[in-house]
Design a protein around this motif. Structure first.
Motif, PDB file in Angstrom:
ATOM      1  N   ALA A  91      16.902  17.208   1.714  1.00 43.77           N
ATOM      2  CA  ALA A  91      18.119  18.027   1.839  1.00 43.77           C
ATOM      3  C   ALA A  91      18.615  18.032   3.283  1.00 43.77           C
ATOM      4  O   ALA A  91      17.822  17.833   4.222  1.00 43.77           O
ATOM      5  N   PRO A  92      19.914  18.257   3.477  1.00 46.54           N
ATOM      6  CA  PRO A  92      20.446  18.346   4.840  1.00 46.54           C
ATOM      7  C   PRO A  92      19.689  19.394   5.658  1.00 46.54           C
ATOM      8  O   PRO A  92      19.377  20.470   5.158  1.00 46.54           O
ATOM      9  N   GLY A  93      19.362  19.037   6.875  1.00 46.60           N
ATOM     10  CA  GLY A  93      18.642  19.952   7.750  1.00 46.60           C
ATOM     11  C   GLY A  93      17.138  19.846   7.642  1.00 46.60           C
ATOM     12  O   GLY A  93      16.420  20.489   8.409  1.00 46.60           O
ATOM     13  N   CYS A  94      16.628  19.044   6.705  1.00 48.39           N
ATOM     14  CA  CYS A  94      15.190  18.858   6.541  1.00 48.39           C
ATOM     15  C   CYS A  94      14.765  17.519   7.130  1.00 48.39           C
ATOM     16  O   CYS A  94      15.523  16.548   7.081  1.00 48.39           O
ATOM     17  N   ARG A  95      13.548  17.476   7.661  1.00 53.72           N
ATOM     18  CA  ARG A  95      13.032  16.216   8.185  1.00 53.72           C
ATOM     19  C   ARG A  95      11.538  16.127   7.912  1.00 53.72           C
ATOM     20  O   ARG A  95      10.759  16.936   8.415  1.00 53.72           O
ATOM     21  N   LEU A  96      11.179  15.136   7.105  1.00 51.36           N
ATOM     22  CA  LEU A  96       9.784  14.880   6.750  1.00 51.36           C
ATOM     23  C   LEU A  96       9.243  13.799   7.677  1.00 51.36           C
ATOM     24  O   LEU A  96       9.833  12.722   7.782  1.00 51.36           O
ATOM     25  N   THR A  97       8.130  14.084   8.355  1.00 48.81           N
ATOM     26  CA  THR A  97       7.542  13.118   9.278  1.00 48.81           C
ATOM     27  C   THR A  97       6.052  12.938   8.999  1.00 48.81           C
ATOM     28  O   THR A  97       5.345  13.889   8.696  1.00 48.81           O
ATOM     29  N   ASP A  98       5.634  11.699   9.102  1.00 45.68           N
ATOM     30  CA  ASP A  98       4.218  11.348   8.954  1.00 45.68           C
ATOM     31  C   ASP A  98       3.590  11.471  10.336  1.00 45.68           C
ATOM     32  O   ASP A  98       4.000  10.779  11.269  1.00 45.68           O
ATOM     33  N   TRP A  99       2.617  12.331  10.486  1.00 52.39           N
ATOM     34  CA  TRP A  99       1.987  12.556  11.782  1.00 52.39           C
ATOM     35  C   TRP A  99       0.982  11.469  12.134  1.00 52.39           C
ATOM     36  O   TRP A  99       0.450  11.440  13.238  1.00 52.39           O
ATOM     37  N   GLY A 100       0.674  10.583  11.178  1.00 53.18           N
ATOM     38  CA  GLY A 100      -0.260   9.498  11.453  1.00 53.18           C
ATOM     39  C   GLY A 100      -1.698   9.955  11.601  1.00 53.18           C
ATOM     40  O   GLY A 100      -2.513   9.254  12.185  1.00 53.18           O
ATOM     41  N   LEU A 101      -2.020  11.107  11.051  1.00 54.07           N
ATOM     42  CA  LEU A 101      -3.381  11.660  11.129  1.00 54.07           C
ATOM     43  C   LEU A 101      -4.004  11.685   9.743  1.00 54.07           C
ATOM     44  O   LEU A 101      -3.308  11.918   8.749  1.00 54.07           O
ATOM     45  N   GLU A 102      -5.297  11.475   9.680  1.00 55.83           N
ATOM     46  CA  GLU A 102      -6.013  11.561   8.407  1.00 55.83           C
ATOM     47  C   GLU A 102      -7.304  12.342   8.576  1.00 55.83           C
ATOM     48  O   GLU A 102      -7.966  12.246   9.619  1.00 55.83           O
ATOM     49  N   ASN A 103      -7.637  13.103   7.566  1.00 61.21           N
ATOM     50  CA  ASN A 103      -8.903  13.814   7.479  1.00 61.21           C
ATOM     51  C   ASN A 103      -9.664  13.239   6.299  1.00 61.21           C
ATOM     52  O   ASN A 103      -9.070  12.976   5.247  1.00 61.21           O
ATOM     53  N   VAL A 104     -10.947  13.056   6.451  1.00 63.90           N
ATOM     54  CA  VAL A 104     -11.796  12.670   5.329  1.00 63.90           C
ATOM     55  C   VAL A 104     -12.768  13.822   5.140  1.00 63.90           C
ATOM     56  O   VAL A 104     -13.434  14.243   6.081  1.00 63.90           O
ATOM     57  N   TYR A 105     -12.790  14.361   3.932  1.00 66.77           N
ATOM     58  CA  TYR A 105     -13.660  15.508   3.691  1.00 66.77           C
ATOM     59  C   TYR A 105     -14.361  15.381   2.344  1.00 66.77           C
ATOM     60  O   TYR A 105     -13.928  14.653   1.456  1.00 66.77           O
ATOM     61  N   THR A 106     -15.441  16.110   2.224  1.00 65.08           N
ATOM     62  CA  THR A 106     -16.189  16.175   0.974  1.00 65.08           C
ATOM     63  C   THR A 106     -15.410  17.059   0.006  1.00 65.08           C
ATOM     64  O   THR A 106     -14.957  18.142   0.375  1.00 65.08           O
ATOM     65  N   ILE A 107     -15.257  16.592  -1.204  1.00 70.22           N
ATOM     66  CA  ILE A 107     -14.531  17.346  -2.236  1.00 70.22           C
ATOM     67  C   ILE A 107     -15.361  18.569  -2.617  1.00 70.22           C
ATOM     68  O   ILE A 107     -16.570  18.462  -2.865  1.00 70.22           O
TER      69      ILE A 107
END
Length: 158
Positions: A69-85
């Motif tokens: 939508a106008p005024g919104c901005r989705l950005t990929d921070w390039g970070l990942e977490n690996v965790y135990t489910i």
């Protein structure tokens, strides 16, 4: 006849939704008895779904917010977490899958953006200053992502 079991893909997104003024949206989970506050999270629907597509879909499903939508901005921070489910959610994944890779993204939205929760997933929402939002998060990786928000916020403001 054998039933087909559809397991979750162990690759998910964590989307920190925030305003330009660093107010952060948190959601209270419906499937826990405790005060479990979190950002938007969710797994890929299929292997070819991109991180941005997964994030936009999950944001729409959980909050009713249109990430494009106008005024919104989705950005990929390039970070990942690996965790135990967590054990209580292990049954959602294929046998032998014990870890999930979570990609961190941010969604900057205008202040006053309306929220429409999916009652199946969440019972409440609140906007908090980023420091308070991090303090309230149940998940340590979610809190850590929110604490990184000031580093990524300038690039995210439309």
């Amino acid at each position: 006849m054998t039933a087909i079991v559809h397991y979750k893909i162990p690759r998910s997104v964590l989307v920190v939704i925030h305003t330009p003024g660093l107010q952060v949206l948190l959601l209270r989970r419906a499937d826990t008895a405790q005060e479990f506050w979190q950002s938007v999270t969710g797994s890929k629907d299929h292997e070819d779904e991109t991180w941005l597509q997964t994030a936009a879909r999950e944001v729409g499903e959980e909050t009713g917010i249109d990430a494009s939508a106008p005024g919104c901005r989705l950005t990929d921070w390039g970070l990942e977490n690996v965790y135990t489910i967590y054990p209580e959610w292990q049954h959602r994944y294929a046998p032998g899958v014990w870890h999930n890779t979570e990609r961190v993204l941010g969604l900057c939205v205008p202040a006053g953006t309306p929220v429409a929760l999916s009652p199946r997933e969440h019972t409440a929402y609140a906007w908090w200053d980023w420091r308070e939002a991090a303090r309230r998060c149940y998940s340590p990786s979610n809190a850590e992502a929110i604490l990184m928000l000031p580093r990524f916020a300038d690039a995210a403001v439309p």
